[in-house]
Design a protein around this motif. Structure first.
Motif, PDB file in Angstrom:
ATOM      1  N   VAL A   1      -2.334  -5.358 -15.423  1.00  8.84           N
ATOM      2  CA  VAL A   1      -1.476  -4.319 -14.861  1.00  8.84           C
ATOM      3  C   VAL A   1      -1.524  -4.460 -13.339  1.00  8.84           C
ATOM      4  N   ILE A   2      -0.353  -4.612 -12.739  1.00  6.11           N
ATOM      5  CA  ILE A   2      -0.248  -4.874 -11.306  1.00  6.11           C
ATOM      6  C   ILE A   2       0.369  -3.642 -10.650  1.00  6.11           C
ATOM      7  N   GLY A   3      -0.330  -3.064  -9.695  1.00  5.67           N
ATOM      8  CA  GLY A   3       0.133  -1.804  -9.120  1.00  5.67           C
ATOM      9  C   GLY A   3       0.791  -1.938  -7.764  1.00  5.67           C
ATOM     10  N   ILE A   4       1.700  -0.991  -7.506  1.00  7.35           N
ATOM     11  CA  ILE A   4       2.231  -0.769  -6.150  1.00  7.35           C
ATOM     12  C   ILE A   4       2.445   0.748  -6.057  1.00  7.35           C
ATOM     13  N   GLY A   5       1.744   1.365  -5.132  1.00  2.00           N
ATOM     14  CA  GLY A   5       1.777   2.822  -5.077  1.00  2.00           C
ATOM     15  C   GLY A   5       1.196   3.418  -6.341  1.00  2.00           C
ATOM     16  N   ALA A   6       0.161   2.785  -6.882  1.00  2.00           N
ATOM     17  CA  ALA A   6      -0.414   3.198  -8.167  1.00  2.00           C
ATOM     18  C   ALA A   6      -1.940   3.223  -8.109  1.00  2.00           C
ATOM     19  N   GLY A   7      -2.492   3.263  -6.925  1.00  2.00           N
ATOM     20  CA  GLY A   7      -3.951   3.320  -6.766  1.00  2.00           C
ATOM     21  C   GLY A   7      -4.599   1.955  -6.818  1.00  2.00           C
ATOM     22  N   LYS A   8      -5.939   2.001  -6.661  1.00  2.00           N
ATOM     23  CA  LYS A   8      -6.676   0.742  -6.494  1.00  2.00           C
ATOM     24  C   LYS A   8      -7.279   0.199  -7.779  1.00  2.00           C
ATOM     25  N   ASN A   9      -7.128   0.946  -8.904  1.00  2.00           N
ATOM     26  CA  ASN A   9      -7.861   0.537 -10.105  1.00  2.00           C
ATOM     27  C   ASN A   9      -7.100  -0.416 -11.014  1.00  2.00           C
ATOM     28  N   CYS A  10      -6.021  -1.026 -10.514  1.00  2.00           N
ATOM     29  CA  CYS A  10      -5.239  -1.939 -11.362  1.00  2.00           C
ATOM     30  C   CYS A  10      -5.904  -3.324 -11.363  1.00  2.00           C
ATOM     31  N   ASP A  11      -5.352  -4.220 -12.215  1.00  2.00           N
ATOM     32  CA  ASP A  11      -5.889  -5.590 -12.261  1.00  2.00           C
ATOM     33  C   ASP A  11      -5.411  -6.416 -11.074  1.00  2.00           C
ATOM     34  N   GLY A  12      -4.425  -5.921 -10.365  1.00  2.00           N
ATOM     35  CA  GLY A  12      -3.922  -6.634  -9.202  1.00  2.00           C
ATOM     36  C   GLY A  12      -2.971  -5.739  -8.434  1.00  2.00           C
ATOM     37  N   GLN A  13      -2.518  -6.233  -7.298  1.00  4.51           N
ATOM     38  CA  GLN A  13      -1.596  -5.461  -6.459  1.00  4.51           C
ATOM     39  C   GLN A  13      -0.406  -6.334  -6.106  1.00  4.51           C
ATOM     40  N   VAL A  14       0.766  -5.698  -6.035  1.00  5.50           N
ATOM     41  CA  VAL A  14       1.964  -6.399  -5.557  1.00  5.50           C
ATOM     42  C   VAL A  14       2.490  -5.632  -4.350  1.00  5.50           C
TER      43      VAL A  14
END
Ligand code: KIV
Length: 275
Positions: free
Chosen positions: A211-224
């Motif tokens: 699960v890759i987050g943007i504006g979704a907090g720091k607990n995702c598997d990655g960031q976009v």
């Protein structure tokens, strides 16, 4: 070339990052210049996002972006890469509005043309309505890897606005179900945009795919991130994506100094004498 392809990472292998707890970094690019920058920066994945319609082409929404434009920009991104094929980031290209909403055949032709004619190895599409799930299943069966996208889905701006999504219990239940449906349909990863941290964390914990987050907090598997936002170049900076440098101001200042220097040198008597 065949040997290089044998060694190149497949989109599905991103799941190993999740299993190993290695964070996945995704940056957008839109031309050869930005492609070379994000490649050199070491992004795992380069997304040619349809946000380029707003950030680069000056549209108010992503809706006007065409398939031809996505192809044109993805080809340019590929020309910017300098590393050998096996070391280049994985390229995912957004399927633009109306390229996958009008039936499976049209979607396969659109996604296929991106993989056939550019460096894209996968496509991303928004939502998880029943029609979209069928399209994803068909694309995956046809050998086209798919990244999902839930939460704030800009192609639905006229339905959802640019607001934070999944704020109430009902819509949170819906996004959890849709995350699972996208995984079952064969998505190799899922972007979640502008949702509460708890919602993204739950999806990250429950799903096997990253699960890759943007504006979704720091607990995702990655960031976009949209690279132009991160560099402070965008004129309309989203509130959930803060810049790491004031790129626009830095560039303007540097160019102003150059312009002033030219005026100054143009006026200088030594210059006139030497002409
Ligand atoms: O188009 C885009 O750049 C995107 C990211 C915001 C995930 O979809």
């Amino acid at each position: 070339m065949l040997r290089e392809y044998l060694k190149k990472m497949l989109p599905s292998e991103l799941i190993r990052y999740k299993q190993r707890g290695k964070s996945i970094t995704i940056l957008t690019a839109w031309d050869s210049l930005s492609g070379s920058i994000v490649e050199e920066a070491g992004a795992d994945v380069v997304l040619v996002g349809d946000s380029l319609g707003m950030v680069i082409l000056g549209h108010a929404t992503t809706l006007p972006v065409t398939l031809d434009q996505m192809l044109h920009h993805t080809q340019a991104v590929g020309r910017g890469f300098k590393k050998p094929l096996t070391k280049q980031p994985l390229v995912v290209c957004d399927l633009p509005f109306l390229s996958y909403q009008c039936g499976e055949d049209k979607a396969v032709a659109a996604a296929g043309s991106l993989l056939k004619n550019s460096c894209a190895a996968a496509v991303k599409l928004e939502g998880a309505e029943p029609e979209v799930l069928s399209v994803i299943e068909r694309l995956v069966r046809m050998g086209i890897p798919v990244m999902g996208h839930l939460g704030l889905t800009p192609q639905s701006v006229h339905k959802l606005g640019y607001r934070r999504q999944a704020e109430d219990k009902v819509s949170q239940e819906k996004i959890f179900t849709q995350g699972l449906q996208l995984q079952n349909a064969g998505c190799f990863s899922l972007v979640v945009e502008h949702v509460p941290t708890g919602v993204a964390s739950y999806l990250t914990k429950e799903l096997e795919i990253p699960v890759i987050g943007i504006g979704a907090g720091k607990n995702c598997d990655g960031q976009v991130r949209v690279t132009a936002d991160l560099l402070g170049l965008s004129s309309k900076q989203p509130p959930f994506s803060q810049p790491i440098i004031e790129g626009h101001n830095l560039f303007v200042k540097a160019l102003q100094e150059w312009v002033e220097q030219q005026h100054f040198e143009g006026e200088s008597p030594t210059n006139e004498a030497s002409e």
